[in-house]
Design a protein around this motif. Sequence first.
Motif, mmCIF file in Angstrom:
data_model
loop_
_atom_site.group_PDB
_atom_site.id
_atom_site.type_symbol
_atom_site.label_atom_id
_atom_site.label_comp_id
_atom_site.label_asym_id
_atom_site.label_seq_id
_atom_site.Cartn_x
_atom_site.Cartn_y
_atom_site.Cartn_z
ATOM 1 N N SER A 39 0.810 -1.215 0.000
ATOM 2 C CA SER A 39 0.000 0.000 0.000
ATOM 3 C C SER A 39 0.845 1.269 0.000
ATOM 4 C CB SER A 39 -0.922 0.012 1.229
ATOM 5 O OG SER A 39 -0.153 -0.037 2.428
ATOM 6 N N GLY A 233 -1.083 -10.369 -10.260
ATOM 7 C CA GLY A 233 -0.869 -10.424 -8.829
ATOM 8 C C GLY A 233 -1.165 -11.791 -8.246
ATOM 9 N N SER A 235 -3.806 -12.667 -6.802
ATOM 10 C CA SER A 235 -5.187 -13.038 -7.089
ATOM 11 C C SER A 235 -5.680 -12.201 -8.250
ATOM 12 C CB SER A 235 -6.077 -12.827 -5.853
ATOM 13 O OG SER A 235 -6.180 -11.449 -5.557
ATOM 14 N N TYR A 237 -7.916 -10.107 -8.210
ATOM 15 C CA TYR A 237 -8.331 -8.788 -7.756
ATOM 16 C C TYR A 237 -7.143 -7.882 -7.431
ATOM 17 C CZ TYR A 237 -12.655 -11.401 -7.149
ATOM 18 O OH TYR A 237 -13.746 -12.195 -7.357
ATOM 19 N N GLU A 238 -5.942 -8.400 -7.610
ATOM 20 C CA GLU A 238 -4.744 -7.626 -7.267
ATOM 21 C C GLU A 238 -3.996 -7.236 -8.532
ATOM 22 O OE1 GLU A 238 -0.469 -8.083 -4.899
ATOM 23 O OE2 GLU A 238 -1.940 -9.718 -4.904
ATOM 24 N N PRO A 240 -0.417 -5.746 -9.436
ATOM 25 C CA PRO A 240 0.882 -5.443 -8.812
ATOM 26 C C PRO A 240 1.570 -4.238 -9.465
ATOM 27 C CG PRO A 240 1.119 -7.309 -10.284
ATOM 28 C CD PRO A 240 -0.346 -6.937 -10.303
#
Length: 277
Positions: A39, A233, A235, A237-238, A240
């Motif tokens: 983050s 990423g 998942s 939903y990620e 990178p």
Amino acid sequence: MKGKAALKTGGLIALWIVVALFLLFPFYYAVVSSFREGSAIFEASLWPANPTFANYEAVMTDQPFAKNILNSLIVAFSVVVLSLGLATFASYAFGRAKFKGRRLLLYTILGVSMFPQVAVLSGLFEIVRLFGLYNNLLSLVFSYMIFTLPFTVWVLTSFVRDLPVEIEEAAIMDGASSWTIVTKVFLPLLAPALVTTGLLAFIAAWNEFLFALSFTLTNEQRTVPVAIALISGASQYELPWGNIMAASVIVTVPLIVLVLFFQKKLVAGLTAGAVKG
């Protein structure tokens, strides 16, 4: 008058600063983001509080990115060598030989490069599949020549036309053949043009995405633009961003080094190679 001159100079300096910031900020943002993890990438600070090389390590270990870089180098250098080799002899013919339809043919070659890539994609795909080149680096070399060769032929032809005819006549008087004239006389004189067109062809082949995505299937055959686009990423939903930024910095640095190394010849080639009809 001095006040107006100072004001004008100050305005130009301010304008250059704004342009420089506008051009350099995306690369600066990519560099800063590549040293942030998790983050922390969304922080608004000018430099990360805890810079890390984790993104660079992930890019080089989680996928065959080194192989992708090697593929891009092989394809880009092959395109440059073939484009310059063919364009050198073609430009000599267009610039020195007089034959019917020369101007029409030259404009036709230039017109080929104006077609959008997506317009020729389906036809190229059929040709690549017909010759069994799908998922092969040769398909990329073949397809990239479509937009690099016309450009190199056009620019080198303008350079050949600007060379004094007396040099060629003196070589002919000494018994030099056409091959000797091109390789021994014209090539050294065309050095700025060769560097300029070669570097631009290298950048175009290095950054090309559509053909590389369409004609390669596995990670072992993909080039860096496609490899960066397909970084995923942990998942679905990620996304990178840190890895993507790190990969972008890795593939941008060689281009910057090349441009800085050939800067003088590049500027000379661009200024001396004005295109003439």
